[in-house]
Design a protein around this motif. Structure first.
Motif, PDB file in Angstrom:
ATOM      1  N   ASN A  68       0.790  -1.226   0.000  1.00 53.24           N
ATOM      2  CA  ASN A  68       0.000   0.000   0.000  1.00 53.24           C
ATOM      3  C   ASN A  68       0.826   1.282   0.000  1.00 53.24           C
ATOM      4  OD1 ASN A  68       0.426  -1.057   2.799  1.00 53.24           O
ATOM      5  ND2 ASN A  68      -0.349   0.950   3.352  1.00 53.24           N
ATOM      6  N   ARG A  69       2.152   1.164   0.103  1.00 52.35           N
ATOM      7  CA  ARG A  69       3.005   2.350   0.106  1.00 52.35           C
ATOM      8  C   ARG A  69       4.364   1.941  -0.451  1.00 52.35           C
ATOM      9  NH1 ARG A  69       5.789   4.850   5.070  1.00 52.35           N
ATOM     10  NH2 ARG A  69       6.258   6.973   4.419  1.00 52.35           N
ATOM     11  N   VAL A  70       4.734   2.495  -1.589  1.00 54.22           N
ATOM     12  CA  VAL A  70       6.010   2.144  -2.211  1.00 54.22           C
ATOM     13  C   VAL A  70       6.745   3.422  -2.588  1.00 54.22           C
ATOM     14  CG1 VAL A  70       5.133  -0.080  -3.022  1.00 54.22           C
ATOM     15  CG2 VAL A  70       5.015   1.867  -4.538  1.00 54.22           C
ATOM     16  N   ILE A  71       7.986   3.539  -2.129  1.00 55.79           N
ATOM     17  CA  ILE A  71       8.763   4.754  -2.352  1.00 55.79           C
ATOM     18  C   ILE A  71      10.178   4.372  -2.769  1.00 55.79           C
ATOM     19  CG2 ILE A  71       9.580   6.921  -1.339  1.00 55.79           C
ATOM     20  CD1 ILE A  71       7.355   6.563   0.798  1.00 55.79           C
ATOM     21  N   PRO A  72      10.592   4.744  -3.994  1.00 56.40           N
ATOM     22  CA  PRO A  72      11.966   4.445  -4.422  1.00 56.40           C
ATOM     23  C   PRO A  72      12.988   5.037  -3.458  1.00 56.40           C
ATOM     24  CG  PRO A  72      10.659   5.225  -6.276  1.00 56.40           C
ATOM     25  CD  PRO A  72       9.827   5.439  -5.033  1.00 56.40           C
ATOM     26  N   ASN A  73      14.082   4.307  -3.247  1.00 54.24           N
ATOM     27  CA  ASN A  73      15.144   4.682  -2.314  1.00 54.24           C
ATOM     28  C   ASN A  73      14.664   4.780  -0.871  1.00 54.24           C
ATOM     29  OD1 ASN A  73      17.394   4.773  -4.066  1.00 54.24           O
ATOM     30  ND2 ASN A  73      16.528   6.647  -4.931  1.00 54.24           N
ATOM     31  N   PHE A  74      13.567   4.097  -0.586  1.00 52.61           N
ATOM     32  CA  PHE A  74      13.050   4.055   0.780  1.00 52.61           C
ATOM     33  C   PHE A  74      12.563   2.638   1.066  1.00 52.61           C
ATOM     34  CE2 PHE A  74       9.825   5.403   4.108  1.00 52.61           C
ATOM     35  CZ  PHE A  74      10.772   5.658   5.078  1.00 52.61           C
ATOM     36  N   VAL A  75      11.248   2.388   0.963  1.00 50.65           N
ATOM     37  CA  VAL A  75      10.699   1.075   1.313  1.00 50.65           C
ATOM     38  C   VAL A  75       9.542   0.687   0.406  1.00 50.65           C
ATOM     39  CG1 VAL A  75      11.276   1.334   3.774  1.00 50.65           C
ATOM     40  CG2 VAL A  75       8.980   1.942   2.968  1.00 50.65           C
ATOM     41  N   ALA A  76       9.239  -0.605   0.446  1.00 50.66           N
ATOM     42  CA  ALA A  76       7.973  -1.140  -0.059  1.00 50.66           C
ATOM     43  C   ALA A  76       7.240  -1.642   1.179  1.00 50.66           C
ATOM     44  CB  ALA A  76       8.208  -2.286  -1.039  1.00 50.66           C
ATOM     45  N   PRO A 100      20.870  -4.723  18.438  1.00 48.00           N
ATOM     46  CA  PRO A 100      21.892  -3.893  17.786  1.00 48.00           C
ATOM     47  C   PRO A 100      22.420  -4.459  16.467  1.00 48.00           C
ATOM     48  CG  PRO A 100      22.762  -4.885  19.802  1.00 48.00           C
ATOM     49  CD  PRO A 100      21.293  -5.168  19.767  1.00 48.00           C
ATOM     50  N   GLU A 101      22.324  -5.753  16.263  1.00 47.74           N
ATOM     51  CA  GLU A 101      22.822  -6.341  15.017  1.00 47.74           C
ATOM     52  C   GLU A 101      21.757  -6.384  13.922  1.00 47.74           C
ATOM     53  OE1 GLU A 101      24.453 -10.132  16.038  1.00 47.74           O
ATOM     54  OE2 GLU A 101      26.026  -9.257  17.275  1.00 47.74           O
ATOM     55  N   LEU A 102      20.515  -6.085  14.276  1.00 48.07           N
ATOM     56  CA  LEU A 102      19.425  -6.077  13.297  1.00 48.07           C
ATOM     57  C   LEU A 102      19.149  -4.627  12.923  1.00 48.07           C
ATOM     58  CD1 LEU A 102      17.038  -8.754  14.852  1.00 48.07           C
ATOM     59  CD2 LEU A 102      18.711  -9.040  13.012  1.00 48.07           C
ATOM     60  N   THR A 103      19.727  -4.206  11.822  1.00 48.48           N
ATOM     61  CA  THR A 103      19.609  -2.816  11.407  1.00 48.48           C
ATOM     62  C   THR A 103      18.923  -2.708  10.049  1.00 48.48           C
ATOM     63  OG1 THR A 103      21.795  -2.822  10.373  1.00 48.48           O
ATOM     64  CG2 THR A 103      21.699  -2.185  12.713  1.00 48.48           C
ATOM     65  N   HIS A 104      18.622  -1.491   9.686  1.00 49.91           N
ATOM     66  CA  HIS A 104      17.887  -1.217   8.448  1.00 49.91           C
ATOM     67  C   HIS A 104      18.820  -1.191   7.240  1.00 49.91           C
ATOM     68  CE1 HIS A 104      14.801  -0.157  11.355  1.00 49.91           C
ATOM     69  NE2 HIS A 104      13.936  -0.311  10.350  1.00 49.91           N
ATOM     70  N   GLY A 134      20.762   1.560   2.836  1.00 50.47           N
ATOM     71  CA  GLY A 134      20.074   1.284   4.091  1.00 50.47           C
ATOM     72  C   GLY A 134      19.355   2.528   4.593  1.00 50.47           C
ATOM     73  N   LEU A 135      18.652   2.364   5.709  1.00 49.32           N
ATOM     74  CA  LEU A 135      17.912   3.472   6.338  1.00 49.32           C
ATOM     75  C   LEU A 135      18.217   3.478   7.825  1.00 49.32           C
ATOM     76  CD1 LEU A 135      14.478   2.922   4.540  1.00 49.32           C
ATOM     77  CD2 LEU A 135      16.099   4.778   4.113  1.00 49.32           C
ATOM     78  N   HIS A 136      19.466   3.727   8.160  1.00 56.29           N
ATOM     79  CA  HIS A 136      19.906   3.577   9.552  1.00 56.29           C
ATOM     80  C   HIS A 136      19.317   4.614  10.495  1.00 56.29           C
ATOM     81  CE1 HIS A 136      22.309   0.159   8.550  1.00 56.29           C
ATOM     82  NE2 HIS A 136      22.781   0.819   7.517  1.00 56.29           N
ATOM     83  N   ARG A 137      18.700   5.666   9.962  1.00 53.71           N
ATOM     84  CA  ARG A 137      18.026   6.621  10.835  1.00 53.71           C
ATOM     85  C   ARG A 137      16.813   5.980  11.527  1.00 53.71           C
ATOM     86  NH1 ARG A 137      16.132   8.051   5.656  1.00 53.71           N
ATOM     87  NH2 ARG A 137      13.881   8.353   5.546  1.00 53.71           N
ATOM     88  N   LEU A 138      16.361   4.823  11.011  1.00 62.31           N
ATOM     89  CA  LEU A 138      15.231   4.110  11.607  1.00 62.31           C
ATOM     90  C   LEU A 138      15.660   3.114  12.687  1.00 62.31           C
ATOM     91  CD1 LEU A 138      13.170   3.311   8.363  1.00 62.31           C
ATOM     92  CD2 LEU A 138      12.982   5.311   9.865  1.00 62.31           C
ATOM     93  N   ASP A 139      16.970   2.839  12.771  1.00 57.92           N
ATOM     94  CA  ASP A 139      17.474   1.876  13.767  1.00 57.92           C
ATOM     95  C   ASP A 139      17.104   2.341  15.174  1.00 57.92           C
ATOM     96  OD1 ASP A 139      18.581   0.543  11.640  1.00 57.92           O
ATOM     97  OD2 ASP A 139      20.644   1.179  12.046  1.00 57.92           O
ATOM     98  N   GLY A 140      16.623   1.399  15.982  1.00 57.68           N
ATOM     99  CA  GLY A 140      16.255   1.719  17.354  1.00 57.68           C
ATOM    100  C   GLY A 140      14.885   2.364  17.483  1.00 57.68           C
ATOM    101  N   ASP A 141      14.228   2.611  16.359  1.00 57.21           N
ATOM    102  CA  ASP A 141      12.872   3.171  16.383  1.00 57.21           C
ATOM    103  C   ASP A 141      11.840   2.201  15.824  1.00 57.21           C
ATOM    104  OD1 ASP A 141      13.268   5.685  17.600  1.00 57.21           O
ATOM    105  OD2 ASP A 141      14.036   6.515  15.725  1.00 57.21           O
TER     106      ASP A 141
END
Length: 195
Positions: A68-76, A100-104, A134-141
């Protein structure tokens, strides 16, 4: 003669253990789309998210839904659309399981959520990271609970479809989500390949 006997016993044990390892299976998420299949290794370090994914897949929860939401250089992103039910009904919420080892990284599979202060996951939504950096700004959130082991070429096609102003595909991209059993040896081989 004793050395030859020990060698035969050791070889016999080796082949027995190898055969046993090939017979041990693990659950793998399979997303069937009009563009092809995506296989997801579910991580044991996020047991509640893993179990939730398996439960929803086995119940056919996502089979009438879409990406329902697809964005290039981001996520599906797939699963339930952004509804109140997905964000407020306790049945659809999970405590975060950050590791900590499971990152975006590219191909990471995470659980969607709204801006709730407890960072509770909306277990009915999942997303796959398509950004090559990757999208490491999402790590931990946001909880990462798996990784695509086959089918990132499918995700690459999905994020490039025509979409509306809310990033929803103009032509719906249907989902059929199920769990298949894959031998540990096949999983190791899939994990080691470029997909």
């Amino acid at each position: 003669m004793l050395t030859v006997s020990l060698l035969v016993i050791n070889l016999s044990l080796f082949y027995t253990f190898k055969t046993l390892a090939q017979n041990i299976t693990v659950p793998v998420g399979q997303i069937i789309t009009p563009y092809g299949d995506i296989l997801i290794a579910l991580d044991d370090r996020t047991p509640n998210h893993k179990e939730s994914f398996i439960q929803l897949a086995n119940s056919g929860y996502w089979d009438s839904l879409t990406f329902n939401r697809v964005i290039p250089n981001f996520v599906a992103q797939g699963g339930c659309p952004d509804t109140e039910e997905g964000f407020t009904d306790p049945e659809y919420l999970l405590e975060p399981e950050f590791h900590p080892e499971l990152t975006h990284v590219y191909g990471a599979v995470g659980a969607g959520r709204d801006d709730n202060p407890g960072k509770l996951s909306a277990r009915c939504q999942f997303y796959i990271v398509q950004n090559p950096a990757g999208l490491h700004r999402l790590d931990g959130d946001y909880t990462v609970f798996g990784h695509v082991i086959k089918g990132m070429s499918v995700i690459e096609q999905i994020v490039r479809v025509k979409r509306n102003s809310t990033d929803e595909p103009i032509k719906p991209i249907t989902l059929k989500v199920q769990v298949i059993q894959v031998s540990e040896s096949d999983l190791s081989e899939l994990t080691g390949q470029k997909n």
